[in-house]
Design a protein around this motif. Structure first.
Motif, PDB file in Angstrom:
ATOM      1  N   ASP A 129      12.396  55.423  47.960  1.00 50.46           N
ATOM      2  CA  ASP A 129      12.435  56.367  49.074  1.00 50.46           C
ATOM      3  C   ASP A 129      13.502  55.994  50.103  1.00 50.46           C
ATOM      4  O   ASP A 129      14.178  56.870  50.656  1.00 50.46           O
ATOM      5  N   VAL A 130      13.669  54.704  50.366  1.00 53.99           N
ATOM      6  CA  VAL A 130      14.629  54.313  51.389  1.00 53.99           C
ATOM      7  C   VAL A 130      16.061  54.634  50.935  1.00 53.99           C
ATOM      8  O   VAL A 130      16.911  55.020  51.748  1.00 53.99           O
ATOM      9  N   ILE A 131      16.318  54.528  49.618  1.00 57.76           N
ATOM     10  CA  ILE A 131      17.646  54.887  49.109  1.00 57.76           C
ATOM     11  C   ILE A 131      17.880  56.385  49.257  1.00 57.76           C
ATOM     12  O   ILE A 131      18.926  56.833  49.752  1.00 57.76           O
ATOM     13  N   HIS A 132      16.888  57.191  48.831  1.00 60.89           N
ATOM     14  CA  HIS A 132      17.049  58.642  48.913  1.00 60.89           C
ATOM     15  C   HIS A 132      17.177  59.112  50.357  1.00 60.89           C
ATOM     16  O   HIS A 132      17.975  60.006  50.666  1.00 60.89           O
ATOM     17  N   THR A 133      16.391  58.518  51.243  1.00 67.37           N
ATOM     18  CA  THR A 133      16.476  58.896  52.661  1.00 67.37           C
ATOM     19  C   THR A 133      17.864  58.606  53.209  1.00 67.37           C
ATOM     20  O   THR A 133      18.458  59.416  53.934  1.00 67.37           O
ATOM     21  N   PHE A 134      18.410  57.455  52.845  1.00 67.56           N
ATOM     22  CA  PHE A 134      19.750  57.090  53.318  1.00 67.56           C
ATOM     23  C   PHE A 134      20.809  58.046  52.770  1.00 67.56           C
ATOM     24  O   PHE A 134      21.704  58.489  53.494  1.00 67.56           O
ATOM     25  N   LEU A 135      20.701  58.386  51.486  1.00 65.04           N
ATOM     26  CA  LEU A 135      21.681  59.279  50.878  1.00 65.04           C
ATOM     27  C   LEU A 135      21.638  60.664  51.501  1.00 65.04           C
ATOM     28  O   LEU A 135      22.668  61.336  51.632  1.00 65.04           O
ATOM     29  N   HIS A 136      20.443  61.113  51.900  1.00 62.99           N
ATOM     30  CA  HIS A 136      20.310  62.439  52.489  1.00 62.99           C
ATOM     31  C   HIS A 136      20.918  62.521  53.882  1.00 62.99           C
ATOM     32  O   HIS A 136      21.263  63.597  54.353  1.00 62.99           O
ATOM     33  N   LYS A 137      21.045  61.384  54.540  1.00 61.85           N
ATOM     34  CA  LYS A 137      21.454  61.409  55.946  1.00 61.85           C
ATOM     35  C   LYS A 137      22.831  60.801  56.170  1.00 61.85           C
ATOM     36  O   LYS A 137      23.144  60.298  57.245  1.00 61.85           O
ATOM     37  N   THR A 138      23.662  60.883  55.137  1.00 62.23           N
ATOM     38  CA  THR A 138      24.990  60.264  55.256  1.00 62.23           C
ATOM     39  C   THR A 138      26.019  61.190  55.887  1.00 62.23           C
ATOM     40  O   THR A 138      27.172  60.804  56.067  1.00 62.23           O
ATOM     41  N   THR A 139      25.655  62.408  56.187  1.00 65.59           N
ATOM     42  CA  THR A 139      26.613  63.377  56.742  1.00 65.59           C
ATOM     43  C   THR A 139      26.419  63.592  58.244  1.00 65.59           C
ATOM     44  O   THR A 139      26.957  64.533  58.805  1.00 65.59           O
ATOM     45  N   VAL A 140      25.647  62.741  58.885  1.00 66.28           N
ATOM     46  CA  VAL A 140      25.377  62.909  60.316  1.00 66.28           C
ATOM     47  C   VAL A 140      26.528  62.341  61.146  1.00 66.28           C
ATOM     48  O   VAL A 140      27.468  61.730  60.625  1.00 66.28           O
TER      49      VAL A 140
END
Length: 901
Positions: free
Chosen positions: A72-83
């Motif tokens: 989950d921590v990997i997916h969460t990080f990947l989802h928020k890389t465009t901020v």
């Protein structure tokens, strides 16, 4: 519990390798977490049988939660890389903190496992020795008397016979033995075997009976239930047929389907219905006025013979045989006398070669289980005994519906997409997957299908008792979810870490609210048939119909349905962006090409199947964004040509590509970048470039629908790995070019030609490695047997509508290695000559729907290896002539008649 952990760890390893750019800002932290997870995995591999102890189960459950947290921590990080920059710093800081917490937890759990005696093993568990078996069916022991009694009963004046027994007592095995018995095959002209799967549909059961009897036509699919029942009942009244209904569970099912059977009619009916059930109330109800047969328990001697036949190997002799004999007797004392339970225990022992391993299993049974084992105990023991690499393979089968024949090819591709298969030893993925299935089959945990190409199986399925185990373990492991109630589904998905969903029934797609879903398989319509026309749609349609505007009515309904399909697909593409597998094959969806415009958002897809869907225009170019795809199946509707944008060349990881049967004239695809491609089906030189085949150096299977080449290249196909070549519609290919194409494929072992190829087989130097040959609808006017008989390694030959002459001739010393021969729908052949010494190794022969054939060749009487001669859909006059002939006594022990009316 460890199974789901292995699966998630492998996905995490994939993510760490696939996203180097996005993860580079905290790469070191992720790498530390990856090393900790791999170390934990090596401990879990050592758990083995001890996983059923409470302490182990508790700690593995804790580990699973930590591993899911890591994912989950990997997916969460990947989802928020465009901020924005400031927000990015906050996210990185928070992610680093979370990773540290996870590593601390893993370290703590590792110490706990060390404290309870689980030793570290970096190397992992070695694979069992892989052994190619000739078959995976075990001889029937102890049922001879029951078979003889039931065969005699079946030939008496009972219309319904019900076999009743507890789960695992051998009801289906007994019914199959009776169904395939020579006397039954001889006395009944029609034969149908139907497995009653659940959820059941009575019209589906009736249609399966029609198919089994070989009488289902196109018009029958349009009949109402009442018309279908009347036609089936009339046919069974007029013809002497045997129909087996396997595994009926409730009175409701029987009462619903019995109107199609002539069991209460006053007219004399010679057809018989044989059912199997574990429900005694149902069995007694169905057999009212018929015969109720209770399964008998095996004697100890019969039980021991079954166990010995499965568990002992040919290398057991002397002291080792004596020691194993004593251990087998001791093990059997702890087992119930159910055939299924004994087969399962035999499957466990068969994988253990030494007496020490047998003794360890016995000690485990004595110390951990009750003195008398139940079937669930033994099944659980079989699962616990699986090596770690086989457990996810077995659990994966839980996603397929009951009674579903699973394609081995499709299963391999799904395993590849999931990362289940390990390729550490440099073997091909297909060989590894096959070895896994062989291991499961040796343990009797899967059943393999019959009729294999090149002596390899193409399908497998789960026995019902093993499916119950598989579903139970998959639920415990949270391995997969098969939703049933849409109202409770959101709560279930919120409380469990659901990663895989298999849709067996209609469930609104909007009820799936798990944004971390990674696999979605459809085995039922994505929009329910009965609800497809709502009341408002129905009213509008009726208005147009009253005004005699039928086509407007149809188009209106279609437009509204497609609008709803579009909403469903939009929801899917926008809410499940972590999907690795999307299989829409069973969804029965209709769409206009732009419906797929958002599919490009699923950038992590490895497997995409649109097979069986209906597309009315062109696919969206956004499909080119799916650069991680390994399997792409575009075998959509065959009625409408579809336009494929030239973007497949971007998918350089593709291994399995299935193009549409019909592409429109605007489609022209470059495939020269697909160097990893192993399977290419429906290659058409009108829509693809022939020279691109030279770039596919790993190609193993090639299917061609049209082939035209203006140049004369020395080698059209460069791959030395090509083993299977199929050409359909060869009338579109110049005969010389076809001959040249075949001759250049020097390593192929399987060759299939479908469609007209002229008067005779191509005048080419056929590769000597060919072991499987299929000619379908070739309509040759020259006898192909003299040419085919010269292939020195040919083992399987199938001819369907392949010849339009009157005489086939298998000459002396022809077909030296032929094992199986199938002649189907060759309606013009009157005479078939088989010279002495021809086909000396023939074991299986099928003659299907060859209406003009007057008699079997005399030469068959000299083939001593013949084990089965199946005669199906032949005129009754042919059967009568054969049975009255002087030579019939020499072959009657191998003859099976099927639906000869």
């Amino acid at each position: 519990m460890a199974v789901s952990v292995f699966s998630v760890i492998r996905k995490i390893e994939d993510l760490l390798m696939e996203e180097p750019e996005l993860l580079k800002r905290i790469r070191e932290d992720f790498d530390r977490m990856g090393r900790a997870l791999r170390l934990m995995k090596s401990f879990l591999i050592r758990i083995g049988l001890r996983e059923n102890k409470f302490t182990i189960r508790f700690w593995v459950a804790e580990i699973k939660d930590v591993v899911y947290d890591a994912e989950d921590v990997i997916h969460t990080f990947l989802h928020k890389t465009t901020v924005c920059f400031l927000e990015e710093r906050r996210i990185i800081r928070k992610t680093k903190s979370k990773i540290s917490e996870i590593i601390d937890k893993i370290t703590y759990l590792t110490r706990k496992l060390e404290g309870i005696g689980v030793e570290e093993s970096i190397s992992g568990e070695s694979l069992h020795q892989r052994q190619q078996l000739s078959h995976y069916y075990h001889p029937i022991v102890g049922l001879d008397d029951q078979i003889a009694h039931l065969v005699s009963t079946l030939l008496q004046d009972y219309r319904v016979i019900s076999i009743c027994g507890m789960v695992g007592s051998g009801k289906t095995t007994l019914a199959k033995a009776v169904y395939n018995h020579k006397r039954v095959r001889y006395n009944f002209v029609g034969h149908a075997w139907v497995y009653v799967s659940y959820p059941w549909k009575r019209n589906k059961i009736w249609e399966d009976i029609f198919y089994g009897l070989g009488i289902f036509g196109v018009k029958d699919s349009k009949y109402s239930d009442e018309e279908l029942a009347k036609k089936l009942c009339k046919f069974l009244e007029d013809n002497k047929c045997i129909v087996v209904l396997d595994d009926i569970r409730t009175v409701e099912v029987w009462d619903s389907i019995k109107p199609a059977f002539p069991i209460n009619c006053e007219t004399q009916s010679l057809s018989k219905i044989l059912i199997t059930s574990s429900n005694r109330k149902l069995s007694a109800h169905a057999a009212r006025g018929g015969c109720l047969y209770d399964m008998k328990m095996l004697t100890y001697e019969q039980s021991f013979n079954i166990l010995r036949n499965i568990a002992f190997s040919e290398t057991d002799f002397g002291e080792q045989y004596s020691a194993k004999n004593n251990l087998a007797e001791d093990i059997l004392r702890h087992c119930c006398r159910l055939p299924s339970a004994i087969v399962v225990m035999g499957g466990i022992l068969a994988t253990k070669r030494s007496t020490e391993e047998w003794e360890m299993l016995l000690n485990h049974v004595k110390s951990n289980l009750s003195s008398i084992l139940s079937l669930p105990d033994i099944l659980a023991l079989a699962y616990d005994d699986l090596p770690y690499h086989l457990k996810p393979c077995f659990l994966y089968l839980s996603q397929f519906p009951e009674g579903y024949m699973i394609s081995i090819g499709k299963l391999i591709q799904l395993w590849v997409a999931e990362g289940i298969l390990s390729n550490d030893k440099g073997e091909s993925i297909e060989d590894i997957a096959e070895s896994y299935i062989i291991e499961l089959a040796k343990r009797c945990m899967v059943q393999v299908g019959e009729g294999e190409v090149n002596m390899k199986f193409k399908t497998c399925y789960l026995h019902d008792v093993y499916r119950d185990l598989c579903l139970s373990k998959a639920s415990q492991e949270e391995f997969a979810l098969i939703p049933e109630n849409p109202f409770s589904l959101p709560d279930i998905m919120a409380s469990r870490r659901v990663r895989r969903v298999a849709m067996h029934e209609y469930i609104p797609i909007q009820s799936l609210r798990n944004l971390k879903l990674m696999s979605l398989l459809f085995f039922n319509e994505i929009y329910p048939e009965e609800s497809s026309i709502s009341s408002s749609l129905q009213e509008t349609a009726e208005i147009y119909l009253r005004e005699d505007k039928r086509w407007i009515s149809i188009l209106w309904i279609l437009f509204k349905l497609m609008w709803r399909f579009r909403r469903i697909l939009n929801y899917l593409f926008n809410n499940f962006k972590l999907l690795r597998i999307l299989d829409l094959e069973g969804a029965e969806i209709y769409m206009e090409g732009e419906f797929l415009r958002d599919i490009g958002k699923l950038i992590r897809l490895r497997y995409l199947s649109l097979m069986g869907t209906t597309c009315f225009s062109k696919l969206s170019r956004s499909i080119g964004n799916l650069k991680r795809l390994q399997t792409l199946d575009l075998r959509m509707n065959e009625e409408f040509p579809v336009q494929i944008p030239n973007v497949i060349c971007k998918m350089e990881m593709l291994m399995y590509l299935y193009l549409p049967m019909l592409c429109d004239s605007k489609t022209k695809l470059r495939l020269n970048t697909l160097r990893n491609l192993r399977t290419l089906v429906n290659f058409n030189s009108k829509n693809c470039y022939v020279e691109d085949l030279g770039c596919m150096t790993n190609l193993m299977e090639l299917g061609i629908t049209r082939f035209f080449c203006t140049d004369d290249p020395p080698v059209i196909i460069a791959s030395e790995h090509l083993r299977s070549l199929s050409v359909s519609r060869p009338e579109n290919i110049d005969s010389d070019l076809l001959a040249y194409l075949i001759s250049t494929c020097v390593h192929i072992s399987e060759l299939s030609l479908t469609g007209s190829i002229g008067k005779f087989l191509p005048a080419c130097q056929s590769p000597y490695q060919i072991t499987f040959m299929s000619l379908s609808e070739t309509e040759l006017s020259t006898d192909p047997m003299p040419t085919l008989g010269k292939l020195p390694n040919l083992k399987i030959l199938e001819l369907k509508k392949a010849f339009i002459g009157e005489e086939l001739h298998c000459s002396t010393e022809g077909f030296p290695e032929l094992n199986s021969l199938k002649l189907s729908s060759i309606s013009t052949v009157k005479h078939w000559i088989v010279d002495k010494s021809s086909m000396p190794k023939l074991r299986h022969l099928e003659i299907i729907d060859c209406k003009s054939l007057e008699m079997l060749p005399v030469g068959l009487m000299f083939i001593t290896t013949l084990e089965e001669l199946k005669i199906e859909l032949m005129p009754k006059a042919f059967k009568d002539r054969l049975c009255e002939g002087d030579q019939f006594n020499k072959i009657k022990h191998v003859v099976i008649f099927q639906n000869c009316y």
